[in-house]
Write an enzyme that holds these catalytic residues in place. Sequence first.
Site, short mmCIF file in Angstrom:
data_model
loop_
_atom_site.label_atom_id
_atom_site.label_comp_id
_atom_site.label_asym_id
_atom_site.label_seq_id
_atom_site.Cartn_x
_atom_site.Cartn_y
_atom_site.Cartn_z
N GLY A 191 0.82 -1.20 0.00
CA GLY A 191 0.00 0.00 0.00
C GLY A 191 0.85 1.25 0.00
O GLY A 191 1.96 1.25 -0.53
N SER A 192 0.34 2.29 0.62
CA SER A 192 0.99 3.59 0.52
C SER A 192 2.21 3.68 1.43
O SER A 192 2.33 2.97 2.43
CB SER A 192 0.00 4.68 0.93
OG SER A 192 -0.25 4.61 2.32
N GLU B 147 5.52 -3.23 0.97
CA GLU B 147 5.79 -2.85 -0.41
C GLU B 147 5.00 -1.57 -0.64
O GLU B 147 3.77 -1.58 -0.58
CB GLU B 147 5.36 -4.00 -1.34
CG GLU B 147 5.77 -3.80 -2.78
CD GLU B 147 4.73 -3.06 -3.56
OE1 GLU B 147 4.72 -1.80 -3.51
OE2 GLU B 147 3.91 -3.72 -4.21
N CYS C 109 1.34 -0.63 -8.67
CA CYS C 109 2.54 -0.16 -7.96
C CYS C 109 3.74 -0.19 -8.90
O CYS C 109 4.76 0.41 -8.61
CB CYS C 109 2.81 -0.99 -6.72
SG CYS C 109 2.72 -2.74 -7.01
#
Lengths: 498, 498
Positions: free
Chosen positions: B219-220, B243, B280
């Site tokens: 995620g962020s 990640e 991503c």
Amino acid sequence: MNNFRAVNPQTGEEFGPEIANATKGEVSAIIEAAHAPEQTPALRASLLRNIAVALEAARPEIVPIAQQESGLPEARINGELTRTVFQVNLFAAQVATGRHLDPKIDLADANYPMGARPDIRKENQPLGTVAVFAASNFPLAFSTAGGDSISALAAGCAVVLKAHPSHPQTSRLVFAAIQSGIKASGQPKEIFSMVEGNDPQITHWVANHPKITAIGFTGSGGVGKLLMDLAAKREVPIPVFAEMGSINPVFVTSSAISQRNEALVKGAVDSALLGSGQFCTKPGLFVIPKSHADLFLSEMEKYLATISVGPLLNQGIAERYSAAITTLAKLSSVKVISGNTSGTGIVVKPTFFIADWSVISAHPQALEEHFGPTTVIAIAEESQYEVIASSLEGQLTATIHGSDGDPVAPLLAVLAEKAGRVIWNAFPTGVSVTAAMQHGGQWPSSSSHTTSVGTDAIYRFMRPVSYQGMPDELLPDSLKDSNPLGLERLVNGVRTKQ
Amino acid sequence: MNNFRAVNPQTGEEFGPEIANATKGEVSAIIEAAHAPEQTPALRASLLRNIAVALEAARPEIVPIAQQESGLPEARINGELTRTVFQVNLFAAQVATGRHLDPKIDLADANYPMGARPDIRKENQPLGTVAVFAASNFPLAFSTAGGDSISALAAGCAVVLKAHPSHPQTSRLVFAAIQSGIKASGQPKEIFSMVEGNDPQITHWVANHPKITAIGFTGSGGVGKLLMDLAAKREVPIPVFAEMGSINPVFVTSSAISQRNEALVKGAVDSALLGSGQFCTKPGLFVIPKSHADLFLSEMEKYLATISVGPLLNQGIAERYSAAITTLAKLSSVKVISGNTSGTGIVVKPTFFIADWSVISAHPQALEEHFGPTTVIAIAEESQYEVIASSLEGQLTATIHGSDGDPVAPLLAVLAEKAGRVIWNAFPTGVSVTAAMQHGGQWPSSSSHTTSVGTDAIYRFMRPVSYQGMPDELLPDSLKDSNPLGLERLVNGVRTKQ
């Protein structure tokens, strides 16, 4: 900070040259200059072998100085140098195989079930410039050319070594040997650099330098946690591989005492007092069965009276030791037995503390690591052992002394969750350097699940990189079609040298 | 916190059942109950295969709901489910080999050069109960039964999954399929548990629970760093495998443009806009040569006019997207080209920003990841490429588009230091699940050097344990003399099944 000199623990006196504390600018310049050329495994292995040769050649200089700086006996220092040289050669052999590159190749596959797969190839690559903080208690094996430094070199990294101020001249001699090995290999001296000093700020300057990509450390929990904190707060956080010690519990069954009380007690005391009790694998807690406690303890008192313990490594350890045993002696219902000292200088009395588990478990200080010739013996019902084990913090090692048929499987299962290494009918001191060794347990004994001893230590300082659809001439050698390094590789899931 | 419902990005409307936020007590009870029995690799592999079967059987229910909750097209969701099922089976196959246990045996050797060696044997063991935080952008492949969950199950761990509130019903259907696979295997349902909610406190409760031994997250950067911070401050710190995405730079040489401009531009735009730019691995920065910039950009403007982009996954992403492109559009000397949208609901205009590298490099916002259909094109001299690459942060991927004979080796060397995966003449979106895949690069793209995609992901959730001098009956099966699991093992440094 002022300059400083080595202290001889046998006399308490300063000796040798004045050592200047590195300034911030000097630390920075050393790290900026650090540099490891990209090279084949064969070249890196030959570098390590040359370092081993140079260390062995410097044995006549190193041993007497290391003895003077550590107060440790000649035989121990000689053995430790043998271990150190062996370790360098073992890593050389490991690097020569190229196995640490762990090459994996998945060939392009248009019919891959999840969707066409491109050609993907992966190998491990060195992290860059690694900072290593030397330990005090093994002036050779966990210091300048110790496991952290050598595994980082084996990984292909450059090393910036923070020398331990407890043995500055030994560090210089070992550093000179490393440099001589580098020179004999025709490689740049900046592969290995050394920072000297006893100024705590140096730790901050090294750990905060942007070029440092990882930290290897063996030492106290306090400094280990400081390094983890510094590393996490960097603009680019880096991994810290800190081995911070533990109490290495030993559980003794009644049948073990029945069968071999004398040998058991001798082994227990010798292990607890080895190196004056300054090993990170020192057994700091024995759990013995109430039913056989008197047998074990009377033998222990008898044996303790026959041996004597040499000086500690430095004044700081001695001060912390005295504070710890003063605190422990004040606990209620604790029996104390003491031993003898040998030599002069920074010597302290071996002091063992004995109490019921209910007393020990009520006092966290009794379950902390204390460097020096002390250990805690807890008396408990054998039926309590699993519960006791479950209540302990993470450990480098955990040991069971038993005999065939003891129903210890459940206890072992608990201990395997607590410790990196579980031991049967032996003692935790003496960490062999092998492929299967695990030296690094659960928190707070270490900061990660990696090992700092044995050939797997190399993987701490490498990172995997994948190459997708890359023309053969742009691939690293380990991944080229022709396999020029002759490595065993995982190709489409099958190990092969093709 | 209030209850919440799914939102259909195509309509912006809420639908489906009300989902209650888990309370602190509920989160705690779920984690306390989590439990994975010790079992053979064969049993764990069969559990995974049963989960794969159940997921495939639930395809007719899962696909329409996942479509409604994500706004993604049916073909994409179907493909993602295929990928997810494939991934579960791939891990099952890996676990069945037992290779992840990595058994190493060093037999006792009285003549070992550093001193007599005891019998030491090491294998990897599961960490315990792992918390996984699902991602929004792949409602299947990086969510409830995504790579983090499945690799943790493959490692032998129990999983506590924090479902992503962006696709709550999809999460429930996938969770039910996992439970059905567990049941078919006759195993305890507590191997896999799910926590629901959109209350940010849940993240804290999960990450702080003492029983959690590791965290997997996709995620962020903001949430990833929060998790790292929480994990580091626990009484027992735990590893966080986060990640967090990156801009995945693509360097284009002039010869690549000369040779195949049309295909190159098409591939570049398609990759940047895939999944409405919410991957991503989206290329968020193209570096193109000044000499051929006009050719590339005019083709890009032409192609962009022919395609249209579907809705974003949720309102939060749309808001952050709009803020980002408003900021970027204000930069001086930046050219903006826009594309078309398709569908209704949470749709935003594709917006590409073009400027000289000197302009881009002066604005950190232009070098940050922005979810949604946007990318940055920087114009530079090819002679600048290495310097540009050196100035970038760590990346999941880095790509070169060139042609045979382009002198790109030095650029590639820089990129391999920056990214986990380097790509030649392809685009970074589309991450194949293979042994050689590396998905996880340097900081800030991820929190460690591990991979979250591919079979090596399993090692994140295991730790090595050594057994010293252990009687055969007390050893784990992988380490017994008789090798009852029939594994390939490293015995005295030699790979063998003996």
